[in-house]
Write a protein that holds these residues in place. Structure first.
Motif, PDB file in Angstrom:
ATOM      1  N   ARG A  39     -47.679  52.177 126.204  1.00  0.00           N
ATOM      2  CA  ARG A  39     -47.979  52.799 127.504  1.00  0.00           C
ATOM      3  C   ARG A  39     -48.810  54.070 127.354  1.00  0.00           C
ATOM      4  N   ASP A  40     -49.533  54.425 128.426  1.00  0.00           N
ATOM      5  CA  ASP A  40     -50.189  55.727 128.490  1.00  0.00           C
ATOM      6  C   ASP A  40     -49.112  56.757 128.789  1.00  0.00           C
ATOM      7  N   ILE A 152     -56.087  54.341 120.194  1.00  0.00           N
ATOM      8  CA  ILE A 152     -55.169  55.333 120.762  1.00  0.00           C
ATOM      9  C   ILE A 152     -55.844  56.712 120.727  1.00  0.00           C
ATOM     10  N   GLN A 182     -55.157  53.066 124.572  1.00  0.00           N
ATOM     11  CA  GLN A 182     -53.957  53.785 125.025  1.00  0.00           C
ATOM     12  C   GLN A 182     -54.311  55.276 125.019  1.00  0.00           C
ATOM     13  N   SER A 183     -53.952  56.004 126.076  1.00  0.00           N
ATOM     14  CA  SER A 183     -54.291  57.428 126.139  1.00  0.00           C
ATOM     15  C   SER A 183     -53.035  58.260 126.337  1.00  0.00           C
ATOM     16  N   LEU A 184     -52.890  59.298 125.525  1.00  0.00           N
ATOM     17  CA  LEU A 184     -51.737  60.193 125.604  1.00  0.00           C
ATOM     18  C   LEU A 184     -52.260  61.597 125.842  1.00  0.00           C
TER      19      LEU A 184
END
Ligand code: AMP
Length: 188
Positions: A39-40, A152, A182-184
């Protein structure tokens, strides 16, 4: 809660135990399952809360589990952007410690030092790249770096990067990444 209960794989558990991390901090407990699930994430956490391991541990686990083909070589699969050289080096040191029992490699790209050694490290290949925006943009402009396999992206201390005027640079960097990723984002 233990790291084992968060389904962390044995080589990372061994490294965390060597670092004397006995239990996950609250941000680690919340972020590790979400990142492992692909998940982001938008996290509010200051330095000192265990934020680095909150993103680094699941990233190491995800990359370690992805099969890479020997003939394509090592490609940058995770990019971590952070505002200062000190933070980049600290994150890189932490990732080296957490991934010491895997065969993943990480390297840091920062300004204020000679670019040559960083070019050599990039040529040798890295799975995880930690960078400050300015030097990374120089390398992108010189076409010395390939970010096409990044799966990521982490924006660490995003609020500080905004305050320091890095937003146009970050937009430019992100335009060189694949759209599916995916981005955090972590902010104080
Ligand atoms: P950070 O917020 O990532 O800069 O981490 C702050 C400090 O806490 C660093 O010295 C880490 O090595 C340490 N740390 C991070 N996670 C844990 C943990 N689960 N148990 C003990 N120490 C930790």
């Amino acid at each position: 809660m233990t790291f084992k209960e968060l389904n962390i794989i044995p080589p990372i558990l061994k490294a965390l135990s060597k670092e004397n991390y006995t239990a996950p901090t609250p941000i680690q407990e919340q972020s590790i399952p979400a990142v492992l699930a692909g998940r982001d994430l938008l996290g509010c956490a200051q330095t000192g809360t265990g934020k680095t391991a909150a993103f680094a541990v699941p990233i190491i686990q995800l990359l370690n589990e992805q099969k890479t083909t020997p003939n394509t070589g090592r490609r940058i699969r995770s990019l971590i952007l952070t505002p200062t050289r000190e933070l980049a080096i600290q994150i890189s040191d932490n990732i080296k410690a957490y991934s010491q029992y895997t065969d993943l490699r990480c390297t840091a790209i920062v300004g204020g030092v000679s670019q040559k050694a960083q070019e050599r490290a990039l040529n040798q290949g890295a799975d995880i790249l930690i960078a400050t925006p300015g030097r990374l943009i120089d390398l992108i402009n010189q076409k010395r770096i390939d970010l096409q396999c990044v799966k990521i992206l982490v924006l660490d201390e995003a609020d500080r990067m905004l305050d320091m005027g890095f937003m146009p640079g970050i937009r430019k960097i992100v335009s060189h990444l694949p759209k599916t990723r995916q981005s955090l984002l972590f902010s104080a």
